[in-house]
Design a protein around this motif. Structure first.
Motif, PDB file in Angstrom:
ATOM      1  N   SER A  90     -27.824   4.627 -31.374  1.00 22.31           N
ATOM      2  CA  SER A  90     -28.173   5.393 -30.185  1.00 22.31           C
ATOM      3  C   SER A  90     -28.680   4.520 -29.046  1.00 22.31           C
ATOM      4  O   SER A  90     -29.287   3.464 -29.262  1.00 22.31           O
ATOM      5  N   GLY A 129     -31.096   4.526 -25.663  1.00 18.34           N
ATOM      6  CA  GLY A 129     -32.174   5.212 -24.974  1.00 18.34           C
ATOM      7  C   GLY A 129     -32.178   4.933 -23.490  1.00 18.34           C
ATOM      8  O   GLY A 129     -31.395   4.132 -22.971  1.00 18.34           O
ATOM      9  N   ARG A 130     -33.093   5.595 -22.789  1.00 18.81           N
ATOM     10  CA  ARG A 130     -33.206   5.394 -21.338  1.00 18.81           C
ATOM     11  C   ARG A 130     -33.715   3.994 -21.005  1.00 18.81           C
ATOM     12  O   ARG A 130     -33.333   3.400 -20.002  1.00 18.81           O
ATOM     13  N   ASP A 154     -38.083   4.003 -24.979  1.00 16.63           N
ATOM     14  CA  ASP A 154     -37.627   5.349 -25.328  1.00 16.63           C
ATOM     15  C   ASP A 154     -37.406   5.404 -26.838  1.00 16.63           C
ATOM     16  O   ASP A 154     -36.344   5.039 -27.344  1.00 16.63           O
ATOM     17  N   TYR A 200     -34.189   9.707 -26.846  1.00 19.19           N
ATOM     18  CA  TYR A 200     -32.813   9.218 -26.812  1.00 19.19           C
ATOM     19  C   TYR A 200     -31.805  10.239 -27.353  1.00 19.19           C
ATOM     20  O   TYR A 200     -30.630  10.237 -26.976  1.00 19.19           O
ATOM     21  N   ARG A 202     -29.841  12.196 -24.884  1.00 20.39           N
ATOM     22  CA  ARG A 202     -28.798  11.484 -24.126  1.00 20.39           C
ATOM     23  C   ARG A 202     -27.445  11.556 -24.829  1.00 20.39           C
ATOM     24  O   ARG A 202     -26.398  11.504 -24.192  1.00 20.39           O
ATOM     25  N   SER A 242     -34.078  -0.026 -28.332  1.00 16.06           N
ATOM     26  CA  SER A 242     -35.535   0.028 -28.241  1.00 16.06           C
ATOM     27  C   SER A 242     -36.182  -1.322 -28.512  1.00 16.06           C
ATOM     28  O   SER A 242     -35.589  -2.216 -29.119  1.00 16.06           O
TER      29      SER A 242
END
Length: 346
Positions: free
Chosen positions: A33, A35-36, A40, A44, A47, A143
Motif C-alpha cells: 500500500s 500512503g499520503r 501515514d 492509507y 487511498r 511509511s
C-alpha cells in the motif's frame, strides 16, 4: 494472473551455485500500500493505491543473495474484501506452484485483516512438503520504518530453509514463525499483531537470517486434505456470536438464508444462551450441521458424544472463523457428523 521471472534473483554467474527458486504470489494488502506521506500509518487504506510486485522487489536487491524469485501477480484486493471463492482461487494458485518440482518454496503476500483465514485455507489444501509461507505487513510500503521489506526477505529465507519442509503452511511476520492452523491477528495496529495460540510461535528468523524452530507441528487429518479445484462452490456457513441475553433470531435468520452449516461462537468453553441452544436444536432438526466453537481467544471446546449423535460437532481449539472455513469445505464431502469431527480433532 501474471507470471514472470524476477530480476531480484538468479542462478548466479561463473562458479556461483544455483540459488533456490521461490514463487512469490502477490495479492496486495498493506505490504504493497501507498500512503499520503511517510507518517501515514492508518489512513492509507482509503487511498486504495498499491504498488505492483515488481516495484516492491526493485527495492529489495538483497533478495538476489537468497533466492531466484518467480513472481505471480494476482489482482490487488484489500483482504477484507475477499470472498471465499476469491480466497480459494489464491489457494489453488499457491497449491499448483507448490506441486512444481522446480519450485523450492512458495511465498504469498496478503493483507493482514484476513491473512489467518487464507493461510488456514492453504493449510487445508497444501500437502506438507514444499514450504508455503504467508506474509504481510502492518505498515504501508511508503511509511517510515515499514516492516514489509524485511518480512518479505525473511519469508523467502523461511521458504528456502530445509527445516521448513513438512511443517504445513507457515506464517511469518515480525521475525516470528507461526503455524497457519494456530495463528491469529490479535492487535489492530501493532507490529507484533500475530500470535500463535497456546503453543506460541514455532520459531524465529534471527537477525543473521538463520531459521530457528523451537518445536514441531502436530499431525492433523485435515492438513492438505482438500483440493480447491475439486470442492466446487462451498455451501453457506454462518457464524453466530453469543452474548449476554442473546436470543435465537440470528440462528433462525441464518437458516432462513440457506445456511448448510452454522458455527456457534459460544461463551466460555462453548456455551450459547438457552434461547440460542433452542434455535440451534431447531436448525439441526432441519438438516443444518452445527459446529460449537468459543468466542474467547484460546482454549478447546471438547467433543460431546451426545451432541455428535444429534448432528453437532465441536471446533476444538479453532477460532470461529477458521472453524467456518473447515466446516464449509467438509460439507462439500459429507454430512456425517462423526467424519467431520475427525477433521476438527487434533
Amino acid at each position: 494472473m501474471l507470471v514472470t521471472p524476477s530480476a531480484a534473483g538468479g542462478p548466479g554467474r561463473g562458479r556461483q551455485p544455483a540459488l533456490p527458486r521461490v514463487a512469490l504470489v502477490s495479492t496486495g494488502g498493506t505490504i504493497a500500500s501507498v500512503g499520503r506521506d511517510r507518517l501515514d500509518l492508518t489512513g492509507y487504506a482509503e487511498r486504495a493505491e498499491m504498488r505492483a510486485v515488481g516495484a516492491l522487489l526493485a527495492e529489495l536487491p538483497e533478495l538476489a543473495t537468497v533466492a531466484e524469485i518467480v513472481t505471480v501477480e494476482l489482482p490487488n484486493v484489500p483482504s477484507h474484501a475477499l470472498g471465499l471463492a476469491d480466497a480459494l482461487r489464491v489457494v489453488r494458485t499457491a497449491r499448483d506452484l507448490a506441486a512444481d518440482p522446480a519450485i523450492t518454496g512458495v511465498v504469498l503476500t496478503h493483507g493482514t485483516n484476513t491473512l489467518e483465514e487464507t493461510a488456514f485455507l492453504l493449510d487445508l489444501a497444501c500437502p506438507p512438503g514444499t514450504p508455503v509461507v504467508v506474509t504481510g505487513a502492518m505498515r504501508p510500503a511508503t511509511s517510515l520504518s515499514a516492516d514489509g521489506p524485511l518480512n518479505l526477505v525473511n519469508a523467502v529465507r523461511l521458504a528456502t530453509d530445509p527445516a521448513s519442509r513438512g511443517r504445513g503452511v507457515l506464517v511469518l511476520l515480525d521475525d516470528t514463525v507461526h503455524a497457519a492452523r494456530d495463528v491469529s491477528k490479535t492487535s489492530a495496529n501493532r507490529l507484533s499483531a500475530f500470535r500463535g495460540g497456546e503453543l506460541g510461535p514455532l520459531g524465529f528468523v534471527e537477525g543473521d537470517g538463520a531459521v530457528v524452530f523451537h518445536h514441531g507441528t502436530e499431525p492433523w487429518a485435515a492438513r492438505g486434505a482438500f483440493d480447491p479445484g475439486a470442492v466446487g462452490t462451498p455451501p453457506r456457513v454462518d457464524i453466530v456470536l453469543s452474548y449476554l441475553g442473546a436470543d435465537g433470531a440470528l440462528v433462525d435468520a441464518a437458516v432462513a438464508a440457506g445456511a448448510a452449516g452454522i458455527v456457534s461462537a459460544g461463551t466460555g468453553a462453548g456455551y450459547p444462551t438457552p434461547a440460542e441452544s433452542a434455535a440451534l436444536d431447531r436448525a439441526v432438526a432441519g438438516g443444518v450441521l452445527v459446529c460449537q466453537a468459543t468466542r474467547v481467544g484460546s482454549g478447546r471446546v471438547t467433543p460431546r458424544p451426545a451432541a455428535l449423535a444429534d448432528g453437532m460437532v465441536t471446533a476444538g481449539n479453532l477460532n470461529p472463523w477458521k472453524a467456518r472455513l473447515l466446516l464449509a469445505l467438509a460439507l462439500t464431502r459429507t454430512r456425517d457428523a462423526a467424519a467431520i469431527q475427525r477433521l476438527f480433532d487434533r
